[in-house]
Design a protein around this motif. Structure first.
Motif, short mmCIF file in Angstrom:
data_model
loop_
_atom_site.label_atom_id
_atom_site.label_comp_id
_atom_site.label_asym_id
_atom_site.label_seq_id
_atom_site.Cartn_x
_atom_site.Cartn_y
_atom_site.Cartn_z
N ALA A 33 0.84 -1.20 0.00
CA ALA A 33 0.00 0.00 0.00
C ALA A 33 0.87 1.25 0.00
CB ALA A 33 -0.92 0.01 1.21
N ILE A 34 0.30 2.32 -0.56
CA ILE A 34 0.96 3.63 -0.58
C ILE A 34 -0.06 4.64 -0.06
CG2 ILE A 34 2.02 5.41 -2.00
CD1 ILE A 34 2.73 3.18 -4.01
N ALA A 35 0.38 5.51 0.85
CA ALA A 35 -0.51 6.55 1.40
C ALA A 35 0.30 7.83 1.54
CB ALA A 35 -1.06 6.11 2.75
N ALA A 36 -0.40 8.96 1.57
CA ALA A 36 0.26 10.26 1.77
C ALA A 36 -0.53 11.06 2.79
CB ALA A 36 0.35 11.02 0.46
N ASP A 37 0.21 11.76 3.66
CA ASP A 37 -0.48 12.61 4.65
C ASP A 37 -0.51 14.05 4.16
OD1 ASP A 37 2.04 13.71 5.24
OD2 ASP A 37 2.33 12.42 6.99
N ARG A 38 -1.13 14.92 4.94
CA ARG A 38 -1.29 16.33 4.53
C ARG A 38 0.03 17.07 4.41
NH1 ARG A 38 -6.07 17.22 8.68
NH2 ARG A 38 -7.67 16.04 7.57
N ALA A 39 1.04 16.62 5.16
CA ALA A 39 2.36 17.25 5.10
C ALA A 39 3.13 16.85 3.85
CB ALA A 39 3.17 16.90 6.35
N GLY A 40 2.59 15.88 3.11
CA GLY A 40 3.25 15.43 1.89
C GLY A 40 4.15 14.24 2.07
N THR A 41 4.20 13.69 3.28
CA THR A 41 5.00 12.49 3.51
C THR A 41 4.33 11.31 2.83
OG1 THR A 41 5.78 13.33 5.63
CG2 THR A 41 6.01 10.96 5.26
N VAL A 42 5.10 10.55 2.07
CA VAL A 42 4.59 9.35 1.42
C VAL A 42 4.96 8.15 2.28
CG1 VAL A 42 4.71 7.91 -0.65
CG2 VAL A 42 4.78 10.40 -0.86
N TRP A 43 3.96 7.34 2.59
CA TRP A 43 4.13 6.14 3.42
C TRP A 43 3.92 4.91 2.55
CZ3 TRP A 43 5.57 7.00 8.41
CH2 TRP A 43 5.37 8.28 8.91
N VAL A 44 4.79 3.92 2.72
CA VAL A 44 4.68 2.68 1.94
C VAL A 44 4.78 1.49 2.89
CG1 VAL A 44 5.82 1.23 0.21
CG2 VAL A 44 5.64 3.69 -0.15
N SER A 45 3.80 0.61 2.79
CA SER A 45 3.89 -0.66 3.52
C SER A 45 4.40 -1.69 2.52
CB SER A 45 2.55 -1.07 4.11
OG SER A 45 1.57 -1.19 3.10
N ALA A 46 5.36 -2.49 2.97
CA ALA A 46 6.01 -3.43 2.07
C ALA A 46 6.35 -4.72 2.81
CB ALA A 46 7.27 -2.81 1.49
N ARG A 80 -9.10 10.69 7.40
CA ARG A 80 -9.46 12.08 7.15
C ARG A 80 -8.98 13.03 8.23
NH1 ARG A 80 -15.91 11.40 7.60
NH2 ARG A 80 -15.88 10.25 9.55
N ASP A 81 -8.59 12.49 9.41
CA ASP A 81 -8.00 13.29 10.47
C ASP A 81 -6.48 13.36 10.36
OD1 ASP A 81 -10.49 13.89 11.64
OD2 ASP A 81 -10.48 11.97 12.71
N ASP A 82 -5.94 12.81 9.27
CA ASP A 82 -4.50 12.79 8.99
C ASP A 82 -3.72 11.85 9.91
OD1 ASP A 82 -2.65 13.70 7.06
OD2 ASP A 82 -1.75 15.07 8.52
N ALA A 83 -4.40 10.86 10.47
CA ALA A 83 -3.73 9.85 11.30
C ALA A 83 -3.30 8.68 10.41
CB ALA A 83 -4.66 9.35 12.39
N LEU A 84 -2.09 8.21 10.62
CA LEU A 84 -1.58 7.06 9.87
C LEU A 84 -1.97 5.79 10.60
CD1 LEU A 84 0.27 5.85 7.62
CD2 LEU A 84 2.14 6.04 9.29
N TRP A 85 -2.55 4.86 9.87
CA TRP A 85 -2.89 3.54 10.39
C TRP A 85 -2.06 2.52 9.63
CZ3 TRP A 85 -6.73 2.75 14.12
CH2 TRP A 85 -7.47 3.87 14.45
N VAL A 86 -1.44 1.59 10.36
CA VAL A 86 -0.60 0.58 9.74
C VAL A 86 -0.98 -0.79 10.28
CG1 VAL A 86 1.76 -0.24 9.39
CG2 VAL A 86 1.31 2.21 9.55
N LEU A 131 7.70 -0.88 7.12
CA LEU A 131 7.07 0.40 6.81
C LEU A 131 8.16 1.41 6.44
CD1 LEU A 131 4.46 2.15 6.83
CD2 LEU A 131 5.04 2.74 9.19
N TYR A 132 7.91 2.17 5.36
CA TYR A 132 8.85 3.16 4.87
C TYR A 132 8.15 4.51 4.73
CZ TYR A 132 11.69 -0.83 3.51
OH TYR A 132 12.44 -1.98 3.51
N ARG A 133 8.95 5.58 4.80
CA ARG A 133 8.44 6.90 4.48
C ARG A 133 9.47 7.62 3.61
NH1 ARG A 133 8.73 10.05 10.29
NH2 ARG A 133 10.96 9.79 10.60
N PHE A 134 8.96 8.48 2.75
CA PHE A 134 9.82 9.25 1.86
C PHE A 134 10.00 10.63 2.46
CE2 PHE A 134 10.84 11.55 -2.13
CZ PHE A 134 11.90 10.77 -2.53
N VAL A 135 11.22 10.92 2.94
CA VAL A 135 11.53 12.17 3.62
C VAL A 135 12.86 12.69 3.10
CG1 VAL A 135 12.00 13.22 5.87
CG2 VAL A 135 10.35 11.39 5.71
#
Length: 72
Positions: A6-19, A52-58, A23-27
């Motif tokens: 899965a790939i997800a992005a938060d409001r700050a623009g951080t990209v999260w990837v589950s693999a 929608r509250d910008d909380a990351l769930w993994v 878990l990875y983030r693009f920073v």
């Protein structure tokens, strides 16, 4: 990183990837693997979702094999 689940992005623009390897983030223009140092197991992260509250769930799968040997 292995197979991406899965790939997800938060409001700050951080990209999260589950693999398959965690878990990875693009920073700062690079991928960072998150694990034990942030309290996550090192096993597979099978899903990532930003709500929608910008909380990351993994969703993490932790595998464990135990064996017990008893005397006869």
């Amino acid at each position: 990183m292995g197979a991406v689940a899965a790939i997800a992005a938060d409001r700050a623009g951080t990209v999260w990837v589950s693999a398959a390897t965690g878990l990875y983030r693009f920073v700062n223009a690079r991928w960072e693997r998150l694990g034990a140092r942030v309290g996550l197991p090192e096993d597979s992260a099978v899903n990532a979702f930003v709500d929608r509250d910008d909380a990351l769930w993994v969703k993490i799968v932790v595998t464990s094999i135990e064996s017990e040997t008893r005397g006869r």
